[in-house]
Design an enzyme around this catalytic site. Structure first.
Site, short mmCIF file in Angstrom:
data_model
loop_
_atom_site.label_atom_id
_atom_site.label_comp_id
_atom_site.label_asym_id
_atom_site.label_seq_id
_atom_site.Cartn_x
_atom_site.Cartn_y
_atom_site.Cartn_z
N ASP A 1 -10.72 1.65 -3.72
CA ASP A 1 -11.33 1.29 -2.44
C ASP A 1 -12.85 1.28 -2.54
O ASP A 1 -13.53 0.87 -1.61
CB ASP A 1 -10.92 2.29 -1.35
CG ASP A 1 -9.60 1.90 -0.71
OD1 ASP A 1 -9.12 0.79 -0.97
OD2 ASP A 1 -9.05 2.71 0.07
N ASP B 1 0.82 -1.20 0.00
CA ASP B 1 0.00 0.00 0.00
C ASP B 1 0.87 1.27 0.00
O ASP B 1 2.08 1.20 0.25
CB ASP B 1 -0.90 -0.03 1.25
CG ASP B 1 -2.25 0.64 1.04
OD1 ASP B 1 -2.35 1.48 0.13
OD2 ASP B 1 -3.18 0.36 1.81
#
Ligand code: DGJ
Length: 719
Positions: free
Chosen positions: A521, A455
């Site tokens: 997301d 990430d």
């Protein structure tokens, strides 16, 4: 690609170079200006002779005009002011103000059937630029430039970019923009005289980055309209420009955006640009197919079936508890998940997003026996284990930041503005790099980890090498690539996902060394339709993470059906992002059916040609994957909202073999909403049979669906 010939001097070089591969021709005129000129980039010209090449080159010569310079400037591979080019130059740089303008001329080169390399030199300015053009297997044009400082004083590089000429008929531009939860949102406008620039100054491409700059005929779609476009394979700052000049040229330029002082070449040093990649085609699907085909031909491309993934983030967020995670793993295995990924929250001091980043060892309080009990449980259920990391980030509230404040990127004593309460590690700092590499190797050595979700949760601001230091984005991207390459080499078989607050780092630089991207997301299928459609302009479906959402989508609050979520995620790398521990048997059975459907078709999805119908009805979305041999295809037909017509007008099914006949029917394992049973496509005893030509041109009445519902349509050859 063929082996280039040995280097020839400018006088020995042929007058023209004709590169041809994958249905693309590039014709380069080596004689009409001091530098090579790309006079054709587009459809393959076949085996044409020198006289025809000469004709193309001659026909491209502009006249002298009133009010202009005595010779109208040419759009060369590196246009410059010394050649009369008075719009954006290919190279910007100086030596403390001197040598601000270069006169780089062709001095040598090599040419083969698919590649050409040219050396441009300006002896007086002490500069040399190596230009490489290469056609890939599917006809993508790769351009890379390398600048060498031959002078005896430092040379500051301002910009070095590759140019792709586009035809005059390309008068409409498409780029993507966006933000967290809505990446790669399309925007279009007229490509008029002047420049249209898209920049990233975020240290990563960013959620608003344009994945491509496409120029095409007005109203071009996915099926129709000639398009040419570029993508920059780079995970840092970039500048992509479409420029139309008053002298009749139109060009797409792509290069790294260099901050002032970021690259200062000492005598003898060099700077190489990332790959700028050009594609073209009739319709955006043809444009995208060149990227997909070339990526699929790489040795690194994941060839084994993409394992269905469960990611723990939306199921538990930071609430890590072995018992709960075991139960989640049990449920995951029950629905057919093959890879269980433990997301954020497992490492030292990480209870929420305010602390811990940098301290990459397992938190002893939450995980007194380490990760082994969970991993053994996951393995016992027949699943692989994956782990989340965010190696480039540091919370000021971490042991790492307390011990090594000098490892954080900053431009002054004060830290830069924070993002998600975190700062950025200077991975180009040798000690910081060694620490992070060491921690990652240790984790991968200690635990049987098959997958890293990597990430990167903030844009960079003031990314300098300490107080009064120079900018460090370029160095950090290079260090990141080095680290990823090192990990993949030292731990063969480990797969890596590129995630950045969802899809804020999606580019072919990162995808050269990772195995998929986390697309967004946002798991809402309604939002995902466009996000995936436009991400797919470059990224093939099997590299695009697409997960089933819980019925109430966390990021939008919308309630969606499982069928809609599953059918939207089908043309991707399927996963589950959902707390399954609270679901009843019926729901788990239904999820298992969708997972099983994906597993049945994932081979087709990972090898087939992605298509989208250009439908007149904006309330409908029709996309599909057609098998490489044309033997079958899957289409997802979505009723995005109500249509003005009821029932809607016919939809078309693109991509099938024109002359083969197909049996076309609805294929769904569960109720997709609406009135499917009444559709002629649902009458299996008497199926609709069309050939590929009529399916694409005339089409058929779609099944009537409720808004925000989808149906899966299967086409299989009859003959
Ligand atoms: C952002 C990612 O996109 C999410 O999937 C999740 O991994 C969080 N970060 C964790 O902090």
């Amino acid at each position: 690609m063929t082996t280039p010939s040995s280097e020839l001097s400018s006088t020995e070089l042929p007058d023209y170079a004709h590169l041809q591969a994958g249905g693309t021709s590039v014709v380069v005129d080596l004689r009409s200006a001091g530098q090579p000129i790309i006079v054709h980039w587009g459809e393959a010209l076949g085996p044409i002779g020198e006289d025809e090449l000469a004709g193309i080159a001659r026909a491209a010569r502009p006249q002298r005009v009133s009010g202009g310079l005595d010779e109208t400037a040419r759009l060369t591979v590196l246009p410059q002011e010394s050649g009369g080019w008075l719009t954006t130059p290919g190279l910007v740089g100086d030596r403390d103000g001197a040598d601000f303008s270069s006169r780089l001329v062709l001095t040598a080169g090599t040419v083969s059937a698919t590649e050409a390399a040219f050396v441009l030199r300006d002896a007086a300015a002490g500069l040399e630029v190596h230009v490489s053009l290469a056609l890939g297997v599917s006809g993508l044009l790769h351009q890379r430039l390398r600048l060498v400082n031959l002078g005896d004083a430092p040379y500051r590089v301002g910009a070095l970019s590759a140019g792709f000429p586009v035809p005059p008929t390309a008068t409409e531009l498409l780029t993507t923009t966006g933000h967290h939860l809505r990446e790669r949102s399309p925007q279009r406008h007229a490509f008029t005289i002047g420049g249209h620039v898209r920049e990233s100054r975020r240290g990563r491409p960013g959620a608003d980055a344009t994945l491509v700059m496409v120029a095409g005929t007005p109203g071009f779609g996915f099926e129709r309209g000639r398009v040419h476009g570029v993508h920059l394979a780079w995970s840092g700052d970039h500048r992509i420009l479409a420029e139309r000049t008053p002298t009749g040229d139109a060009v797409l330029r792509a290069g790294e955006l260099l901050r002032t002082g970021e690259i200062i070449l000492a005598p003898g040093e060099e700077y190489e640009t990332p790959d700028a990649i050009g594609s073209w085609g009739d319709g955006l699907d043809a444009f995208a197919a060149r990227f997909h085909d070339e990526l699929r031909a790489r040795p690194l491309h994941p060839s084994r079936p993409r394992p269905v993934t469960l990611n723990t983030w939306e199921a538990v967020y930071f609430r890590h508890d072995l018992q709960t995670l075991r139960r989640l793993a049990d449920r995951a295995a029950r629905v057919g998940v093959e890879r269980f990924v433990l997301d954020d929250g497992w490492f030292h001091g990480r209870r929420d997003d305010t602390a811990g980043l940098g301290d990459w060892w397992v938190d002893a309080e939450v995980w007194p026996d380490g990760l082994t009990p969970l991993i053994e449980h996951v393995h016992g259920l027949g699943m692989e284990f994956g782990l989340w990391v965010e190696p480039e980030m540091v919370n000021p509230d971490s042991d790492l930041a307390r011990r090594h404040p000098d490892w954080l990127l900053r431009a002054r004593d004060e830290l830069p503005p924070s993002g998600r309460q975190q700062q950025v590690l200077d991975l180009a700092h040798p000690d910081a790099y060694a620490y992070i590499a060491g921690r990652l190797h240790a984790l991968l050595d200690e635990y049987p980890i098959a997958y890293l979700k990597w990430d990167h949760n903030r844009d960079l601001a003031e990314p300098g090498f300490g107080p009064h230091g120079r900018p460090r984005v370029h160095e950090n991207v290079r260090a990141l690539y080095r680290l990823l390459d090192e990990l993949v080499e030292r731990h063969p078989g480990v797969e890596i996902e590129s995630c950045a607050s969802g899809g804020a780092r999606v580019d072919l630089g990162i995808l050269q060394r990772t195995h998929r991207i986390w697309t967004s997301d946002c798991l809402d299928p309604l939002e995902r339709l466009d996000i995936q459609r436009y991400t797919g302009l470059v990224v093939p479906p099997e590299l695009m993470g697409a997960h089933l959402t819980s019925p109430v989508v966390h990021s939008t609050g919308r309630t969606v059906s499982l069928a809609f979520s599953a059918l939207t995620a089908l043309f991707g790398h399927l996963g589950v992002e959902w707390d399954l521990t609270g679901e009843d048997d019926d729901t788990l059975d239904a999820i298992a059916e969708w997972v099983s459907l994906y597993r049945t078709h994932r081979g087709l999805i990972a090898t087939g040609r992605r298509v989208h119908a250009d439908l007149a009805d904006p309330a409908l979305d029709l996309r599909g994957v057609v098998a490489a041999d044309g033997g079958e295809a899957l289409y997802v037909h979505t009723q995005v909202r109500t249509s003005t017509a009821h029932p809607p007008a016919p939809i078309t099914l693109p991509g099938l073999d024109a002359d083969r006949r197909y049996r076309i029917s609805i294929a769904v394992p569960a109720d997709a909403g609406g009135y499917l049973a009444q559709s002629p496509l649902a009458w299996e005893a008497d199926p609709v049979v069309l050939n590929g030509r009529t399916a694409a041109a005339i089409g058929l009445r779609p099944p009537v669906l409720l808004p925000q519902a989808a149906a899966l349509i299967h086409a299989v050859t009859v003959d």
